[in-house]
Design a protein around this motif. Structure first.
Motif, PDB file in Angstrom:
ATOM      1  N   HIS A 161      -4.709   0.241  -1.217  1.00 29.88           N
ATOM      2  CA  HIS A 161      -4.368   0.384   0.209  1.00 29.88           C
ATOM      3  C   HIS A 161      -2.963  -0.161   0.455  1.00 29.88           C
ATOM      4  O   HIS A 161      -2.391  -0.842  -0.396  1.00 29.88           O
ATOM      5  CB  HIS A 161      -5.352  -0.403   1.085  1.00 29.88           C
ATOM      6  N   ASP A 167      -1.104  -2.532   3.517  1.00 27.03           N
ATOM      7  CA  ASP A 167      -1.439  -3.323   4.709  1.00 27.03           C
ATOM      8  C   ASP A 167      -0.800  -2.642   5.917  1.00 27.03           C
ATOM      9  O   ASP A 167       0.239  -2.001   5.795  1.00 27.03           O
ATOM     10  CB  ASP A 167      -0.920  -4.753   4.563  1.00 27.03           C
ATOM     11  N   HIS A 191      -1.158  -1.319  -2.913  1.00 29.49           N
ATOM     12  CA  HIS A 191      -1.653  -2.339  -3.850  1.00 29.49           C
ATOM     13  C   HIS A 191      -3.167  -2.357  -3.922  1.00 29.49           C
ATOM     14  O   HIS A 191      -3.844  -1.771  -3.075  1.00 29.49           O
ATOM     15  CB  HIS A 191      -1.093  -3.723  -3.469  1.00 29.49           C
TER      16      HIS A 191
HETATM   17 FE   LIG Z   1      -3.619  -5.832   1.159  1.00 26.88          FE
END
Ligand SMILES: [Fe+2]
Ligand SMILES: O=C(O)CCC(=O)C(=O)O
Length: 187
Positions: A68, A70, A136
């Protein structure tokens, strides 16, 4: 908490300068942690130990935290020595079904005294895509060389915009939204 906020603010000043904002405090003022409208979050993470010898080598990669990016501005991530698993994949442009399977992942090892900084979708949007959010994951051990089976602790400080922040990059690539709208859409 105050120290991690201060470090974040110093990075925000560098980013504002790099992007050519006239006011170098531009991002800082929209992430003011003393305001009740602040949406920043600190998350304490614990991944349990994984039993060794089960479900190994079935050819699949499993995740402790799935791949994903952030959604906030910038995430400051603290790892502990010997508790590996974090990996990054360069550039948001590789987030496609195709690239999810065969993109190259690089391990992000613990380095004493260092903080991992992940660019989030908000900074990507606010920079008119000049800075790409960091894709990441935390890989689960699956019998590969160097896999770590023990428990993992990490701390993530998510810099989120104040609810009343006005978000639009210098090139106005995306429509103006408030910090509240941005987070509501991202969640
Ligand atoms: Fe994350
Ligand atoms: O545990 C980690 O190192 C990564 C956590 C993470 O990426 C997240 O919570 O968004």
């Amino acid at each position: 908490m105050h120290r991690v906020q201060k470090v974040s603010e110093r990075l925000m000043i560098c980013l504002a300068r790099g992007l050519g904002f006239e006011d170098e405090e531009y991002f800082v003022k929209y992430h003011d942690a003393s305001k009740p409208t602040c949406q920043s979050v600190m998350r304490l993470l614990h991944y349990f130990e994984t039993p060794q010898g089960q479900d190994e080598n079935d050819g699949q990669i499993y995740h402790r935290a799935g791949a994903h990016a952030d959604w906030g501005f910038l995430t400051l991530l603290f790892q502990k020595e010997g508790q590996s698993g974090l990996e990054i994949c360069p550039g948001r442009e590789v987030v496609t079904e195709h690239a999810l399977g065969d993109a190259a992942w690089s391990k992000v090892d613990f380095v004493p005294g260092s903080i991992v900084c992940n660019i989030g979708d908000l900074l990507m949007s606010w920079s008119d895509d000049r800075f790409k959010s960091t894709f990441h994951r935390v890989k689960a051990p699956c019998g590969e060389l160097g896999d770590y089976y023990g428990e993992r602790f990490s701390i993530a400080f998510f810099n989120q915009p104040c609810k009343d922040a006005l978000i639009q990059g210098p090139l106005k690539k995306y429509p103006l939204v408030t910090g509240e709208q941005f987070n509501a859409r991202a969640m």
